[in-house]
Design a protein around this motif. Structure first.
Motif, PDB file in Angstrom:
ATOM      1  N   LYS A  12       0.845  -1.201   0.000  1.00  0.00           N
ATOM      2  CA  LYS A  12       0.000   0.000   0.000  1.00  0.00           C
ATOM      3  C   LYS A  12       0.876   1.244   0.000  1.00  0.00           C
ATOM      4  O   LYS A  12       1.902   1.299   0.649  1.00  0.00           O
ATOM      5  N   ARG A  13       0.439   2.249  -0.787  1.00  0.00           N
ATOM      6  CA  ARG A  13       1.198   3.494  -0.944  1.00  0.00           C
ATOM      7  C   ARG A  13       0.266   4.689  -0.800  1.00  0.00           C
ATOM      8  O   ARG A  13       0.333   5.605  -1.568  1.00  0.00           O
ATOM      9  N   VAL A  14      -0.625   4.676   0.140  1.00  0.00           N
ATOM     10  CA  VAL A  14      -1.678   5.690   0.229  1.00  0.00           C
ATOM     11  C   VAL A  14      -1.112   7.101   0.115  1.00  0.00           C
ATOM     12  O   VAL A  14      -0.280   7.520   0.911  1.00  0.00           O
ATOM     13  N   GLY A  15      -1.534   7.787  -0.932  1.00  0.00           N
ATOM     14  CA  GLY A  15      -1.135   9.170  -1.159  1.00  0.00           C
ATOM     15  C   GLY A  15       0.278   9.354  -1.685  1.00  0.00           C
ATOM     16  O   GLY A  15       0.723  10.471  -1.845  1.00  0.00           O
ATOM     17  N   ASP A  62      12.724  -1.736 -13.123  1.00  0.00           N
ATOM     18  CA  ASP A  62      12.581  -0.406 -13.712  1.00  0.00           C
ATOM     19  C   ASP A  62      11.668   0.433 -12.827  1.00  0.00           C
ATOM     20  O   ASP A  62      10.807  -0.098 -12.120  1.00  0.00           O
ATOM     21  N   TRP A  63      11.823   1.753 -12.901  1.00  0.00           N
ATOM     22  CA  TRP A  63      10.973   2.684 -12.152  1.00  0.00           C
ATOM     23  C   TRP A  63       9.921   3.267 -13.087  1.00  0.00           C
ATOM     24  O   TRP A  63      10.212   3.576 -14.241  1.00  0.00           O
ATOM     25  N   HIS A  64       8.685   3.450 -12.576  1.00  0.00           N
ATOM     26  CA  HIS A  64       7.562   3.965 -13.365  1.00  0.00           C
ATOM     27  C   HIS A  64       6.810   5.010 -12.556  1.00  0.00           C
ATOM     28  O   HIS A  64       6.523   4.816 -11.375  1.00  0.00           O
ATOM     29  N   GLU A  65       6.491   6.103 -13.218  1.00  0.00           N
ATOM     30  CA  GLU A  65       5.801   7.218 -12.570  1.00  0.00           C
ATOM     31  C   GLU A  65       4.370   6.853 -12.182  1.00  0.00           C
ATOM     32  O   GLU A  65       3.740   6.003 -12.826  1.00  0.00           O
ATOM     33  N   VAL A  66       3.851   7.526 -11.158  1.00  0.00           N
ATOM     34  CA  VAL A  66       2.449   7.367 -10.757  1.00  0.00           C
ATOM     35  C   VAL A  66       1.570   7.723 -11.951  1.00  0.00           C
ATOM     36  O   VAL A  66       1.808   8.710 -12.636  1.00  0.00           O
ATOM     37  N   GLY A  67       0.584   6.888 -12.240  1.00  0.00           N
ATOM     38  CA  GLY A  67      -0.311   7.102 -13.371  1.00  0.00           C
ATOM     39  C   GLY A  67       0.103   6.349 -14.621  1.00  0.00           C
ATOM     40  O   GLY A  67      -0.626   6.330 -15.599  1.00  0.00           O
ATOM     41  N   CYS A 100       1.201  -4.028 -15.653  1.00  0.00           N
ATOM     42  CA  CYS A 100       1.238  -3.343 -14.362  1.00  0.00           C
ATOM     43  C   CYS A 100       0.800  -1.893 -14.490  1.00  0.00           C
ATOM     44  O   CYS A 100       0.880  -1.298 -15.569  1.00  0.00           O
ATOM     45  N   SER A 101       0.381  -1.332 -13.372  1.00  0.00           N
ATOM     46  CA  SER A 101       0.085   0.096 -13.312  1.00  0.00           C
ATOM     47  C   SER A 101       0.524   0.614 -11.955  1.00  0.00           C
ATOM     48  O   SER A 101       0.492  -0.110 -10.953  1.00  0.00           O
ATOM     49  N   CYS A 102       0.953   1.857 -11.941  1.00  0.00           N
ATOM     50  CA  CYS A 102       1.431   2.511 -10.725  1.00  0.00           C
ATOM     51  C   CYS A 102       0.417   3.585 -10.336  1.00  0.00           C
ATOM     52  O   CYS A 102       0.136   4.488 -11.126  1.00  0.00           O
ATOM     53  N   THR A 103      -0.132   3.465  -9.147  1.00  0.00           N
ATOM     54  CA  THR A 103      -1.062   4.477  -8.653  1.00  0.00           C
ATOM     55  C   THR A 103      -0.563   4.996  -7.315  1.00  0.00           C
ATOM     56  O   THR A 103       0.391   4.474  -6.748  1.00  0.00           O
TER      57      THR A 103
END
Length: 110
Positions: free
Chosen positions: A26-29, A41-46, A57-60
């Protein structure tokens, strides 16, 4: 008897629903990027991506979610094997001694 049948159906649905998707911590906020567990690899939020193991995958801001894009073959005869194309995220189930012959199978996921 009906309760037993219902319980078996519900258990199998739960296994199917959770078997090929996962949610990261969990990454709330959170606004920090997500790191792909497979490729690192690193991926931006959204953002959304497909990694080298065909996980979509998706990053939120809540979590990183990944689901199997290829599916998993099952129930095929012992004289058959799975050939995976990791670039196209597809597979074939074929005879071990003759790859031109398709084998019957079931698939979970995708």
């Amino acid at each position: 008897m009906r309760c037993l049948a219902l319980a078996l159906i519900l258990c199998s649905l739960a296994a199917f629903a959770n078997a090929y998707c996962y949610m990261g911590p969990k990454r709330v906020g959170a606004q920090e990027p997500c790191q792909d567990d497979t490729d690192k690899d690193w991926h931006e939020v959204g953002s959304s991506w497909t990694n080298s193991k065909c996980m979509e995958c998706s990053c939120t801001a809540i979590a990183m979610d990944c689901c199997d894009r290829m599916g998993r073959p099952s129930g095929f005869p012992e004289d058959c094997e799975v050939l995976r194309d990791w670039k196209e995220c597809t597979f074939e189930v074929v005879k071990k001694n003759d790859h031109s012959v398709q084998c019957p199978h079931a698939a979970v996921g995708k």
